[in-house]
Design a protein around this motif. Structure first.
Motif, PDB file in Angstrom:
ATOM      1  N   LEU A   4       0.845  -0.957   0.045  1.00 20.15           N
ATOM      2  CA  LEU A   4      -0.133  -0.151  -0.144  1.00 20.15           C
ATOM      3  C   LEU A   4       0.880   1.230  -0.157  1.00 20.15           C
ATOM      4  O   LEU A   4       0.691   2.304  -0.695  1.00 20.15           O
ATOM      5  CB  LEU A   4      -0.890  -0.020   1.248  1.00 20.15           C
ATOM      6  CG  LEU A   4      -1.810   1.201   1.469  1.00 20.15           C
ATOM      7  CD1 LEU A   4      -2.822   1.371   0.222  1.00 20.15           C
ATOM      8  CD2 LEU A   4      -2.723   0.976   2.538  1.00 20.15           C
ATOM      9  N   VAL A   8       1.001   4.382  -2.665  1.00 18.88           N
ATOM     10  CA  VAL A   8       0.763   5.908  -2.294  1.00 18.88           C
ATOM     11  C   VAL A   8       2.042   6.643  -2.652  1.00 18.88           C
ATOM     12  O   VAL A   8       1.860   7.628  -3.352  1.00 18.88           O
ATOM     13  CB  VAL A   8       0.460   5.890  -0.970  1.00 18.88           C
ATOM     14  CG1 VAL A   8       0.259   7.315  -0.216  1.00 18.88           C
ATOM     15  CG2 VAL A   8      -0.864   5.172  -0.447  1.00 18.88           C
ATOM     16  N   SER A  21      -6.094   5.714  -4.466  1.00 17.33           N
ATOM     17  CA  SER A  21      -7.416   5.423  -3.703  1.00 17.33           C
ATOM     18  C   SER A  21      -7.774   4.000  -4.009  1.00 17.33           C
ATOM     19  O   SER A  21      -8.061   3.145  -3.316  1.00 17.33           O
ATOM     20  CB  SER A  21      -8.259   6.285  -4.435  1.00 17.33           C
ATOM     21  OG  SER A  21      -9.776   5.977  -4.130  1.00 17.33           O
ATOM     22  N   GLN A  24      -5.752   1.626  -1.624  1.00 14.59           N
ATOM     23  CA  GLN A  24      -6.616   1.836  -0.377  1.00 14.59           C
ATOM     24  C   GLN A  24      -7.720   0.788  -0.141  1.00 14.59           C
ATOM     25  O   GLN A  24      -7.950   0.228   0.724  1.00 14.59           O
ATOM     26  CB  GLN A  24      -6.636   3.117   0.147  1.00 14.59           C
ATOM     27  CG  GLN A  24      -5.616   3.863   0.538  1.00 14.59           C
ATOM     28  CD  GLN A  24      -5.688   5.241   0.444  1.00 14.59           C
ATOM     29  OE1 GLN A  24      -6.235   5.878   0.321  1.00 14.59           O
ATOM     30  NE2 GLN A  24      -4.434   6.037   1.159  1.00 14.59           N
ATOM     31  N   TYR A  27      -7.010  -2.733  -0.157  1.00 15.95           N
ATOM     32  CA  TYR A  27      -6.370  -3.174   1.103  1.00 15.95           C
ATOM     33  C   TYR A  27      -7.684  -3.104   2.071  1.00 15.95           C
ATOM     34  O   TYR A  27      -7.701  -4.257   2.740  1.00 15.95           O
ATOM     35  CB  TYR A  27      -5.128  -2.030   1.532  1.00 15.95           C
ATOM     36  CG  TYR A  27      -4.958  -2.340   3.044  1.00 15.95           C
ATOM     37  CD1 TYR A  27      -3.971  -3.168   3.034  1.00 15.95           C
ATOM     38  CD2 TYR A  27      -5.279  -1.791   4.082  1.00 15.95           C
ATOM     39  CE1 TYR A  27      -3.399  -3.387   4.445  1.00 15.95           C
ATOM     40  CE2 TYR A  27      -4.853  -1.725   5.375  1.00 15.95           C
ATOM     41  CZ  TYR A  27      -3.952  -2.895   5.417  1.00 15.95           C
ATOM     42  OH  TYR A  27      -3.470  -3.265   6.662  1.00 15.95           O
TER      43      TYR A  27
END
Length: 77
Positions: A4, A8, A21, A24, A27
């Motif tokens: 993750l 990012v 996005s 996330q 995840y």
């Protein structure tokens, strides 16, 4: 991209928030699935423990009321 944080970081370098996005969301969905599986395994284990435990009786439970208070608790003896 396997983490993750990596997604990012790439999104920040590219200047596009869409990959972050998406990562996330993936995840969170993965964590929800894993937690549901763990909860199901826990429930099955608890049920099997109660069903298959050797002939033991339940522990006696005593209620303790505290003087001058509305509080009470249960004590397993």
């Amino acid at each position: 991209m396997s983490t993750l944080a990596g997604a990012v970081g790439v999104a920040a370098r590219v200047g596009n928030p869409a990959p972050a996005s998406s990562a996330q969301s993936a995840y969170i969905e993965g964590m929800q699935l894993i937690l549901m599986v763990c909860a199901a395994i826990t429930v099955v284990g608890a049920v099997l423990t109660v069903i298959l435990r050797p002939g033991r009786t339940a522990l006696p439970v005593t209620r303790i009321d505290w003087p001058n208070s509305s509080a009470s608790c249960l004590f397993i003896a």
